[in-house]
Each structure stands twice: as structure tokens, then as C-alpha cells.
Write an enzyme that holds these catalytic residues in place. Structure first.
Site, PDB file in Angstrom:
ATOM      1  N   LYS A 278      -2.525 -11.541  12.627  1.00 45.49           N
ATOM      2  CA  LYS A 278      -2.845 -13.017  12.193  1.00 45.49           C
ATOM      3  C   LYS A 278      -2.294 -14.268  13.184  1.00 45.49           C
ATOM      4  O   LYS A 278      -2.970 -15.123  13.556  1.00 45.49           O
ATOM      5  CB  LYS A 278      -2.237 -13.249  10.772  1.00 45.49           C
ATOM      6  CG  LYS A 278      -2.960 -12.196   9.720  1.00 45.49           C
ATOM      7  CD  LYS A 278      -2.237 -12.196   8.674  1.00 45.49           C
ATOM      8  CE  LYS A 278      -2.761 -11.327   7.559  1.00 45.49           C
ATOM      9  NZ  LYS A 278      -1.896 -10.829   6.179  1.00 45.49           N
TER      10      LYS A 278
ATOM     11  N   GLU B   8       0.925  -1.175   0.086  1.00 47.26           N
ATOM     12  CA  GLU B   8      -0.097   0.036  -0.009  1.00 47.26           C
ATOM     13  C   GLU B   8       0.832   1.239  -0.066  1.00 47.26           C
ATOM     14  O   GLU B   8       2.004   1.185   0.140  1.00 47.26           O
ATOM     15  CB  GLU B   8      -0.970   0.039   1.385  1.00 47.26           C
ATOM     16  CG  GLU B   8      -2.025  -1.182   1.105  1.00 47.26           C
ATOM     17  CD  GLU B   8      -2.816  -1.113   2.279  1.00 47.26           C
ATOM     18  OE1 GLU B   8      -3.324  -0.068   2.625  1.00 47.26           O
ATOM     19  OE2 GLU B   8      -2.939  -2.214   2.878  1.00 47.26           O
TER      20      GLU B   8
END
Lengths: 433, 433
Positions: free
Chosen positions: B206, B191
Site C-alpha cells: 500500500k 488469516e
């Protein structure tokens, strides 16, 4: 269902002993997940006296299958006896007695899976067999649950640990097939009669099971074309290294245009393929889905405890289904009528090694012959040989149909500059190719 | 439930569009599996006019969340809007309205997973979030179902595609971190503000989710120690190559003696480790179970369609549960009270690169210093440097506790023959070590 669920075992060999041990050792986790205890009550054995190196209440052992199959305390039968006819008979009896069955028996499931699944369903019973393919790897769940929403297009599996061990040793240590097989036998990775493993039959059974679930089609063992690894030479492995290719025994299934190609063959994989670095006795199944793309599931393909984890995970699933009152809901009619691809519909690259006359114009003649079958070359290696006037040529083709390839091979036999087609293997690249 | 189940979407970005497309394209498979149709009725968007490159009935689009959350035709809410507070609020409202929820939102699940799971359960609703970890890889199912019977001891995950892409490029092409990041941004793998990826926070989220499921413990995001990849130099990657080590950003969790160590750190992996050959934007999660041994799940960690397959597989699971009348049964109290390991209980090998005086006896002094912390060397490389009287030393230690290692590092700073500790990284070998 009270405070416990009891399991009956058919068989107490390597895997059966692992199941008994795991139920004992992991009782705390099982109890936490299920809110009840899991125990073993009743084990069918051939020999009551044999020492198996594990603690089992001797009163649970029996040589009479009825003692297990009709024991009212037992809810779940774990079939780890192997063989086909007897196992099939006992499992059908178990379903008739409304008992759920978990099996690790690939021979049986490959031959009679649909019949058994249907019998289970009819009796509102569960029938699971995660351990029958790739031992400890939860690949059947991966396909039926994890990728349930995707269209699976391709499966490539290293689903036989014996052959992968042998090929890894040959490749890494430069030893012959015979020596590597002997080492594998000494280490317990190969059986005294290794035929079913090295000739690819064991892998074919697993591919039949995988294909049924992945492609929702009644695939039978006979649909799987099989070639083993016993003729693989170090020469080819060495050429593979020069070309960035690694030889593996690959169970291959390609489903497109609603037709299936399924086979087990020694195959050269591009070194960048995820399966190429799966070594020794390990298994791995590569699954290509239309939406998900490339996935791979890796782990131990055999062994007492790895296989027992798969069996016990199935037992956990059955018990959860029992608790929720939803057993017997797995059966799904095949969605597709079975259609197999013809040789004009099977595409691959090929590796070919030839002995030819060492004279001008030979390569041009060979290349022309391939071109006439619409096959072009991707890579060519040529080496003079010690024998006078003989050269060795290795080519890797671009994608071609199997039909065209057979055609070219037949014509190559006739070409007078070709002494011998020494070998030819399928080549699989990465998905990007 | 009639002939169809309707899904409502919160969000219609990259992943949401993939879900809409997949429901359309794979309708035949869904219908076959479920015996009913799945459709989308109601999508919350921020901008009604935006062109998203997919066909959606414009009457289904709304900017008012209540239109989706309280639509009586909708049974399942798919949350793909991202962000934390708003998403949490909507999901809680969905459960209150007795709607099941499937989420891809790792930020949310990492922070509020247990609260949401509990709210789901209270309302007899399902809450699944397979897509929140490792995109298209069915790793949460692998852990909760496939390995349900085993004691998981270790998880090592490449769970961030951006950093894996950057490290792969640096390693294979010898380009700098900055150049590789720029390429990743141009290709859409990173990004505009890459902080959360490159500094390891995304991977930490995660790991928190994975640890809760694998170790049945209330792991929070703050429990995960984090270090990113922005300081990694080509010098270290090149030394790694000489030593047979590959650098990866590894989410690491080790559970032993009922205590957990969980962190995200750039780590040198032995080239033979299954994770070492996971390249580019791919993800993989290596799971070591007490009984099963080494397993690995590999696939795409992001992307519109891969992530949508995970979401839709969850939707299929929810619908099956609805059909069987067994929704709301997932919640399991954590089995273990959270205990984290101290630095004396964390063991690893380490790679250390030093700039030292190029004179006799230096290596002996350094080696003595490590020995005093009970650390011995496995590998040593020494190179003279262009600068006069300066040498570069790289050592790889044997296993040591983090406490001992910190101790040695502190003393090393004081040693007058050491100019600078250039870098140090954890080293993980294969399980056999």
C-alpha cells in the site's frame, strides 16, 4: 486555451494572499499536472496602497470589479472577498461572462449555493467551493466523489476551529470560557466580535452546505437548529471527564427514513469517539455511511495556506475540466424533497446536571419522573454541596426521543425537590452503541 | 451508451459479493447520479456451485474468463479475484478489448501498477484502484484530487487492519502477541497464514501505491524497507505507556530534497499524534502537506461492504467519464526521477531498551557513547531488575540520523557494561516537534 490559464481574484486578504503565494510556489507541480502554467491576472482590492506582505504586480490590482470580471484573458474567478450580496452579484456576473468560479465563501454558499450552482450550469461553467467547509480538508470531494456510491446516514463535524480551540483550552487547562476566548483572540483564532463562531452560526453554514451534498436535499441555513458554547461551564467539563466524555461543538446531521435532523450544539462525546481527540483549532468531519461504516476526515479548518490549497485544488479541477471540454456538469437536482424530523423522531442520550434537596428519596423521585417519560439512566453521580442541604446530581440517560426528554425537563422544573436544572447536553457515543 | 451500463466481475469472494449487493441496494442513488442503471452481467468464478449467500442470476456465472472479458454488453470490469499473474493477464486483455477496469488488488497494483496504467491510457480506458489502499477510505482521491495543489512531504499510514487490531489488543488488554493474533484469527481479522500482514508486506504494497501518487515517482515494492510486529513485547508497550507513546505499525514516507525514504516499521507514536488513537481494525492515513499542514483520513481498511463502496465509487467515476467522453486521461508521467535517501539523510527519534550492569557510572558510559555519535537523550527510565546486579534502562533520543543511530548501536554492543540491547524502535512525535 494556450500555454497558460489565468486566474482573477476577488479579494486579497489572508486567503487571497495565500492563493497568490501558492500559485507561485507550486507552479512546477501545477505545470506537471496540467501541461500549462497558471497565473494571476487581475485582483480586485478595496485599497490599492495596502501592504500585504506578498509580491504582486501592482498593475494587476484594481478597485473596479469589471476589470477582473470582464478581463478576456481571465478564465477562472477565485472569490475570496467574503460578505454575501456583493460577492453574489460578482459571481453571477462572472458566470454570465462564461467564467468559472471557485469560492471559499461559506456565508454565500450556505445562503445562495443552489442558485449559484444553477447559474453556473446554465452557462456551462464550473462552480466549486471546497474551501468553504473545513478549510484544507477535502471533505466535499470526500462526500461527492469518495463516498458517491454509499448512503450517508450521519455526519458529525467539528467544523469551527475557534470554538474547538476554546473548548480544548477549557478542558485541558481548566480555564474559564472568557479566559480561553481572550487567548484565542490574542492568537488570531477568534475575531474581535466572536459571535458568529461561538454562537454556532459559522458551523451551521457549513452544515447546510455539507447536508446538501451528502443527502441530496435542498437544506437551508434556517433548517439548522443552533446553540453556541458561551454558557459552557468548567463544572460540566469536569463531570464529563469523570464520565469519559469530552465536550465539543458538534454539527450534527442524521438522515433516516428520508427525513433529516440537522443542528449545531455543544455535545458530550464518548472519549472513544474519533472526534473526541480532535483538539485545538483543528477540524474534522465524521461521516457514517450505510456500507462504509465510520470514516473521518481531519485537518486544518482555516488559515491562509491550508484554505488556499483547497481553492487551488478546485482550480486544478476546473482547468482539467476545461482541457477535456466538460465544464458545467456538476449540477444535480436534489434527489429528496426536504423533510425535517420532528422531536419525536430525534433520538439521543442526554447529560443533565441538577441541584436538588439533599434528603432521602430525592433520587428515587427524579428517577421515577424520568421513567414516566420512558427514559432510563445509564450513569448517575451524586455529590453533596457546600451549601447546606443541597446536592448536585448528574445523570446520563439511555437513548430517548427529544420529545420525551423535553417532557421530562418540563416536569423536572415542577418537582419540588429540584432547585435548579443547571445544564443539559446531548451525548453521542460511538457507532456501536 | 443506452439506459444502462453493465459491469463484469472477475471474482465473487467477500469483496465481489459486496459489490453485487451494493449495486443492487444502492441502485436508486446510482440512477439519480448517473441518469442510468448499473447492473452486473457476467461474473468469473472458480466454482459454479458454491453458495455465496447472495442472489445472483446463475446464468451470469462462468468459469471461462473470456465470457466476461469479451462480453460486448460489458463496459467495466471489476477485478476482485486477487493474485497477481492471472489478474494481470485478464486486465491487460480487458484493456485490449477497450473495457475500463476497477481493481481492489493491492498486490497487483503494487507490482504492476505503472504498466497497467499505461496500457489503460493507450486504449483510452480508465483504470482506478481506490479500494487497493485502506479499503473504504477515499485516500487515493484525497491525494490526487483533494491535495492536488500541494506539495506532500510526509505520509504516515496505519494501512493494515490485522496488525493494528493485534497491537491495540496487546496494548489495551496486556495480552501477548500470540494470544492477540489467535483472537484476530478467530474474529476473521487475520488469516490462517498471517505472514504477509504481520511481517509488514501488505502495508508495504500500500505504501508503494501511495508514494507513486503522492510523490509522482516510480516507487517499486522493493524500495520499501519492511519490518513486522511479530517480535514486539509487552514490556516495550508498557514502557511506551509510561513515556506517553503508543506502538503502531506505521507505513512511513518522507519526501524532501527530491529524495524519498519509505518504510514499514513498528513505531512508537506520541500519544498526541492523530494516528495514536486509531484503534482496532481501523486504518488511517496521515498526510503532511507543505501548505495544508496536517491532515488525516480515517476509516475501515477492509471488509466486504466498505471495500465495495470504494470500488463502486470508482465505477461511478468511470461511468461519468464515459458519459463525458473523457476516459483514459488519468495517466501522468512521473515528475521525479526516483532517488532514495541514504541512512545519513533519514532522521528520527529512537527508543532503546537495554539490560545493563547495575553499578555506578553505567548510565554515564552509555550516555557518553551516544554523545560521541551526536545523539542526546530526551527521556531516560532506569529500573533495577529481579536478577542480581542487572538493571533495565530505556532511553528516548532526540532527532538523529539513522547512520548515527546504527553507529551508536554497533558500539553499544561492544560496551562491556551492556548485557543486551533488548529492543529499539523509531519514535515519531507530532509535526510541531
Amino acid at each position: 486555451m494556450g500555454n497558460n490559464v489565468s486566474v482573477g481574484l476577488l479579494g486579497l486578504g489572508v486567503v487571497g494572499s495565500g492563493v497568490v503565494k501558492l500559485i507561485e510556489d507550486h507552479q512546477e507541480k501545477l505545470t506537471h499536472q496540467l501541461g500549462l502554467d497558471v497565473d494571476v491576472k487581475g485582483i480586485l482590492v478595496r485599497n490599492l496602497e495596502k501592504n500585504r506582505g506578498i509580491d504582486v504586480d501592482p498593475t494587476f490590482l484594481t478597485t473596479n470589479p469589471e476589470d477582473v470580471l470582464h478581463n478576456p484573458e481571465i478564465d477562472i474567478i477565485v472569490e475570496v472577498m467574503g460578505g454575501v450580496e456583493e460577492a453574489r452579484e460578482y459571481i453571477l456576473k462572472a458566470f454570465a461572462a462564461k467564467k468559472h468560479v471557485v469560492s471559499a465563501n461559506k456565508d454565500l454558499v450556505a445562503l445562495h449555493g443552489p442558485e449559484l450552482q444553477e447559474a453556473a450550469s446554465r452557462n456551462n461553467c464550473d462552480f466549486y467551493y471546497e474551501a468553504s467547509v473545513a478549510g484544507g480538508i477535502p471533505i466535499l470531494r470526500g462526500i461527492t466523489d469518495g463516498l458517491s456510491s454509499d448512503h450517508i446516514r450521519k455526519i458529525m463535524g467539528i467544523v469551527n476551529g475557534t470554538t474547538n480551540y476554546i473548548l480544548t483550552k477549557m478542558n485541558n487547562e481548566g480555564i474559564s470560557y472568557e479566559t480561553a476566548l481572550k487567548q484565542a483572540q490574542e492568537l488570531g483564532f477568534a475575531e474581535a466580535d466572536p459571535t458568529s463562531d461561538v454562537e454556532g452560526l459559522d458551523a451551521a453554514r457549513k452544515m447546510a452546505i455539507l447536508c446538501r451534498l451528502a443527502f441530496s436535499m435542498d437544506v437551508e441555513l434556517n433548517d439548522v437548529e443552533v446553540k453556541g458554547i458561551s454558557n459552557i461551564s468548567l463544572e460540566d467539563l469536569n463531570y464529563g471527564k469523570q464520565l469519559g466524555l469530552t465536550m465539543k461543538l458538534i454539527g450534527y446531521a442524521d438522515f433516516s427514513n428520508r427525513k433529516l435532523d440537522v443542528n449545531v450544539k455543544p455535545t458530550f462525546l464518548s472519549d472513544s469517539h474519533p472526534l473526541a481527540s480532535v483538539n485545538n483549532e483543528y477540524n474534522a468531519v465524521y461521516v457514517y455511511g450505510e456500507a462504509v461504516g465510520e470514516t473521518m476526515f481531519y485537518g486544518p479548518g482555516a488559515g491562509s495556506l491550508p484554505t488556499a490549497t483547497a481553492i487551488l485544488s478546485d482550480v486544478v479541477t476546473v482547468i482539467k475540466n476545461m482541457q477535456l471540454g466538460v465544464t458545467g456538469n456538476q449540477y444535480l437536482e436534489p434527489h429528496f424533497t426536504k423533510k425535517l424530523k420532528g422531536s419525536a423522531e430525534k433520538f439521543a442520550q442526554y447529560y443533565v446536571r441538577l441541584h436538588v434537596k439533599d434528603e432521602a428519596g430525592v433520587l428515587s423521585k427524579i428517577s421515577t419522573l424520568f421513567n414516566e417519560s420512558n427514559i432510563s439512566f445509564k450513569r448517575i453521580l451524586q455529590n453533596p454541596m457546600k451549601e447546606n442541604k443541597k446536592a448536585e446530581i448528574v445523570v446520563v440517560t439511555h437513548q430517548t426521543s427529544l420529545e420525551s426528554f423535553h417532557n421530562a425537563m418540563n416536569q423536572l422544573h415542577e418537582l419540588e425537590v429540584v432547585y435548579e436544572i443547571k445544564s443539559h447536553y446531548k451525548v453521542e457515543g460511538d457507532a456501536a452503541e
